[in-house]
Design a protein around this motif. Sequence first.
Motif, short mmCIF file in Angstrom:
data_model
loop_
_atom_site.label_atom_id
_atom_site.label_comp_id
_atom_site.label_asym_id
_atom_site.label_seq_id
_atom_site.Cartn_x
_atom_site.Cartn_y
_atom_site.Cartn_z
N LEU A 168 -63.27 -67.15 49.82
CA LEU A 168 -63.70 -65.75 49.88
C LEU A 168 -65.15 -65.71 49.43
CD1 LEU A 168 -62.78 -62.82 50.47
CD2 LEU A 168 -62.39 -62.58 48.02
N GLY A 170 -68.86 -63.52 48.91
CA GLY A 170 -69.55 -62.24 48.75
C GLY A 170 -71.03 -62.49 48.51
N ASN A 171 -71.82 -61.43 48.53
CA ASN A 171 -73.23 -61.64 48.20
C ASN A 171 -73.38 -61.73 46.68
OD1 ASN A 171 -73.21 -59.04 47.18
ND2 ASN A 171 -74.63 -58.20 48.69
N HIS A 176 -68.87 -62.50 40.03
CA HIS A 176 -67.43 -62.60 39.84
C HIS A 176 -67.13 -63.95 39.20
CE1 HIS A 176 -66.65 -59.01 42.27
NE2 HIS A 176 -67.52 -59.49 43.14
N LEU A 185 -60.50 -56.23 45.18
CA LEU A 185 -61.84 -56.35 45.74
C LEU A 185 -62.09 -55.38 46.89
CD1 LEU A 185 -62.01 -60.23 45.81
CD2 LEU A 185 -63.48 -58.76 44.43
N LEU A 191 -62.78 -56.05 53.97
CA LEU A 191 -62.68 -57.46 54.30
C LEU A 191 -63.16 -57.61 55.74
CD1 LEU A 191 -61.75 -60.35 53.57
CD2 LEU A 191 -59.49 -59.76 54.45
N VAL A 231 -72.16 -59.89 55.13
CA VAL A 231 -71.85 -60.22 53.73
C VAL A 231 -73.13 -60.23 52.90
CG1 VAL A 231 -70.99 -62.02 52.19
CG2 VAL A 231 -69.76 -61.51 54.29
N TYR A 237 -66.70 -58.41 52.02
CA TYR A 237 -66.41 -59.81 51.74
C TYR A 237 -65.77 -60.43 52.98
CZ TYR A 237 -66.72 -58.25 46.84
OH TYR A 237 -67.14 -57.73 45.65
N SER A 238 -65.78 -61.75 53.04
CA SER A 238 -65.08 -62.42 54.13
C SER A 238 -64.61 -63.79 53.68
CB SER A 238 -66.00 -62.56 55.35
OG SER A 238 -65.25 -63.04 56.47
N MET A 254 -75.45 -66.01 48.10
CA MET A 254 -74.02 -65.74 48.21
C MET A 254 -73.29 -66.40 47.06
SD MET A 254 -73.06 -66.24 52.25
CE MET A 254 -73.22 -64.88 53.41
N VAL A 257 -66.09 -66.06 45.56
CA VAL A 257 -65.34 -65.14 44.71
C VAL A 257 -64.01 -65.80 44.38
CG1 VAL A 257 -64.36 -62.83 44.52
CG2 VAL A 257 -66.46 -63.19 45.85
#
Length: 301
Positions: A168, A170-171, A176, A185, A191, A231, A237-238, A254, A257
């Motif tokens: 997972l 995120g930027n 986290h 999240l 997502l 993202v 998030y992805s 990035m 997470v």
Amino acid sequence: MNYTLNQLQIFLKITETSSITLAAEALFLTQPAVSIQLKNFQQQFELPLTELIGRRIFITDFGKEIAESAARIIEQVYEINYKSAAHKGEITGKLKISIVSTGKYVMPYFLSKFIRSNPGVELVMDVTNKERVIQSLEKNEVDFSLVSVLPESLNIEKLDLLENELYLIGNSEKKHKKRLKFEELFLDLPLIFREKGSGTRQTMEKFLKSHKLSVLKKMELTSNEAVKQAVLAGLGYSIMPLIGVQRELDSGEMQIVPVKGLPIKTMWSLIWLKGKKHSSVAKAFLKYLEKEKENIVKEMF
């Protein structure tokens, strides 16, 4: 008639792209050079090959027939070159591979040394989504395909190349550090999914289903690069292959997470139809990979 091989190649590329600009880019030529060659080529025929409506170029029925002949001529020229090189003991011919879009971070490293060592090999590589990759394999249009999720509907053989890990992502705006509950999240941010037919999407959906997770907010984008940019911009998030975002993770743009159940581990595999009769080029490439893949993984990944 006094047309040249160069003119045939240019006209064929124009028919494929329906654009002088795109044809020029594909052939690494200037747009005026392509236009001049097209004009010189057309002057040798009494019937028009193309029709310009507004700014769009259309190929006439006669032009399409000429393009088919041009393709056969060019193929025969390649065949002459291949046979000439083969008599000198060189590996020659076309190597056709279709790969899923995230495979562009993987496949070039397994091709590079082989292509450099065999200048008589012409590489044709199609980068697309998993659905189209499998279609090209099923229709026997390619020698090999690179996937991270094996197709269930085809009888295939495979060569595993590299482990694929999905996290997972995120930027870097909000750090986290502790492991979080997945659903927490996505109360504010969505997502981000790839489009239907994508192998990454299938892997994400399988993960959500197996862990009985539901996501209220979703977003769908049609390329891995589009997901990455979304993202980075903080749109959500992805779950993404590590290999596709390593540079952004190293630069701090990035972050991974931490979530229970991740990473997801799959395998990048080169696949082909079971019982396929490989060309000499395909056989040579397969033999090269069987010998060198472990060294490539150690050196490049």
